[in-house]
Structure formats: structure tokens, C-alpha cells
Scaffold this motif. Structure first.
Motif, short mmCIF file in Angstrom:
data_model
loop_
_atom_site.label_atom_id
_atom_site.label_comp_id
_atom_site.label_asym_id
_atom_site.label_seq_id
_atom_site.Cartn_x
_atom_site.Cartn_y
_atom_site.Cartn_z
N ARG A 1 0.85 -1.19 0.00
CA ARG A 1 0.00 0.00 0.00
C ARG A 1 0.89 1.24 0.00
NH1 ARG A 1 -4.11 -1.96 4.81
NH2 ARG A 1 -4.99 -3.79 3.74
N ASN A 2 0.79 2.06 1.04
CA ASN A 2 1.63 3.26 1.15
C ASN A 2 2.78 3.07 2.12
OD1 ASN A 2 0.09 4.83 -0.63
ND2 ASN A 2 -1.38 5.32 0.98
N PHE A 3 3.13 1.81 2.41
CA PHE A 3 4.15 1.52 3.41
C PHE A 3 5.36 0.86 2.77
CE2 PHE A 3 0.06 1.55 5.50
CZ PHE A 3 0.28 2.37 6.59
N MET A 4 6.51 1.04 3.40
CA MET A 4 7.75 0.42 2.94
C MET A 4 8.58 0.01 4.16
SD MET A 4 10.75 2.03 0.51
CE MET A 4 11.24 3.26 1.73
N PHE A 5 9.15 -1.19 4.10
CA PHE A 5 9.99 -1.67 5.19
C PHE A 5 10.87 -2.79 4.68
CE2 PHE A 5 5.76 -3.46 5.24
CZ PHE A 5 5.96 -4.83 5.26
#
Length: 252
Positions: free
Chosen positions: A58-62
């Protein structure tokens, strides 16, 4: 500083985009727009080459282990299980659960502002004589007399029509500032809201706008993403302020 360390870690990665959507756990809470970016990291301490993965969900990054298990929940949703339920991210009404030993970085969220510099337009730019800093207007500023004086020498207003912003370092990836009104010399220093603890980490501003963005360096090293907090206890969160009636007021 943790913020700088993790941003720098992301910067040194060499990204090789691969079609590995199947690497992400295929539970319903994850959208079809997910991507996994294969990354090669060099372990400089041991001279070893290790492979890890950056997940874009989605709008997340890790960054995490191969096929790491996690799920995003909205407020009121119940976990479907499959992990130990460690809290990896919590912000607003969004919660990320997973296994803490499978994640290798903070959780970053795509950052965007509703505000624009044009929304706080200043049409009347000051062209008169430039007042010197008046240290009687902010007694705490007297501890930085030389820095503030030198910052105003031969410097025209560069913020909100008639203010000059003066910055100086306060440690690794840390700055402090004073804002000087060049009409009357009044100094804004001790009441700057984001410098009350450990300073700030980068700012962006315009001479023809009352809008100021603080902690911009937290975004520059992570492709426009901001650290999601809680597990990593970051304190440098990007924010927007407006100069209004001689004070900075938080907008978002």
C-alpha cells in the motif's frame, strides 16, 4: 541518531526490482498492488554479502526477511493470526502486526502534505532597511549572539516576507534556528515549537510564503517515506507550520 542511521541504511542499498509479488504473504489484508524489491546489502564489518528484501505494501515500505509474515489492520479489525502478533507499527487507526525478528528496519509510510507554499502566499515582500537582531526580545537567544548576528549580516529576508532564518548545528543531523523579524529586529527562538527538545532535522521555506516544513531530512534519505514510529521511537516527524502573528503555528 537512529533516524539518520536507518535513512542512510536505505540509501546504500542497490535495488534490483524483480517480479516477486508471491513473496508477500497472500492474506486478504494485503492488496494486489504490493511489490517486493530485492536488495543486496554489503556487511562492511564482516565483509559478507547478505540478501534482504524491501517490501512496498500500500503506502508503506519496510525491510524484512524473505517471506516475512505480517498483516495490516484498521481500527476495530481483528487479527487473523499467523504471526506472534508483535506490534511493528502503530499510527492513527493503522496497526501492523508480525514477528519482530523478521523485520530489519522501521516501517516507513509514504508522506505527502495537504498544504502547499502557495496556500500561504505573501504578496508584500519587505524592501526597507534591515533591522539588527534585538536580543532583548528573546533572552535565551543571547546564548547564540554571534551565530544570530552573523546569520543576519548581509542577508535579506528569506521567509514569510520579512523574516530571516538563521540555523546552526547542535550535533549529528541536528540543527537549531532563530527567526529574526527584519522590520523591528524581534527574535523568535525559545518559543519555536519543534526545537524544544533536540532541535530539528532540515527545513524548507520560501520568502514569499508563511509556510515552513520541518524535519525534511527525515524524508530525503528514504524516497519520500517517513518512519512510522512506535517500535523505533523516532522523534523527527515531518510537519508543516505557518508563521502567524509572529509565532509558528502547526498546520499538519
Amino acid at each position: 541518531m537512529d533516524c539518520l542511521k536507518y535513512c542512510a541504511s536505505l540509501l546504500i542499498m542497490v535495488l534490483v526490482i524483480c517480479s516477486c509479488d508471491n513473496l508477500v504473504d497472500s492474506r486478504k489484508t494485503i492488496s494486489s498492488e504490493n511489490r517486493v524489491l530485492k536488495t543486496v546489502k554489503i556487511d562492511t564489518s564482516g565483509g559478507r554479502t547478505t540478501v534482504s528484501y524491501i517490501y512496498k505494501v500500500r503506502n508503506f515500505m519496510f525491510e524484512g526477511k524473505y517471506k516475512m509474515r505480517f498483516e495490516f489492520l484498521r481500527k476495530g479489525e481483528v487479527s487473523k493470526g499467523g504471526t506472534r502478533g508483535d506490534t511493528l507499527y502503530r499510527y492513527g487507526d493503522t496497526l501492523m502486526l508480525g514477528n519482530a525478528d523478521e523485520i530489519d528496519s522501521p516501517v516507513y509510510k509514504k508522506f505527502s502534505f495537504k498544504s502547499r507554499f502557495e496556500d500561504f502566499k505573501v504578496n508584500d515582500l519587505y524592501k526597507g532597511g534591515l533591522a539588527r537582531p534585538d536580543f532583548s526580545t528573546d533572552k535565551n537567544a543571547k546564548y547564540f549572539i554571534t551565530r544570530i548576528k552573523e546569520g543576519c549580516e548581509n542577508t535579506k529576508p528569506d521567509f514569510a516576507g520579512h523574516y530571516t532564518i538563521v540555523e546552526w548545528g547542535c550535533g549529528s543531523a541536528c540543527q537549531e534556528m532563530a527567526i529574526v523579524d527584519r522590520i523591528n529586529g524581534k527574535i523568535l527562538f525559545s518559543k519555536i515549537p519543534f526545537d524544544t527538545a533536540d532541535g530539528h532535522c532540515g527545513v524548507d521555506y520560501r520568502v514569499d510564503s508563511r509556510m515552513l516544513i520541518v524535519n525534511t531530512e527525515a524524508l530525503s534519505g528514504s524516497w519520500g517515506y517517513e518512519p512510522g514510529y512506535k517500535r523505533y521511537d523516532f522523534w523527527r516527524v515531518p510537519a508543516v507550520y505557518e508563521m502567524k502573528n509572529g509565532q509558528l503555528k502547526k498546520v499538519e
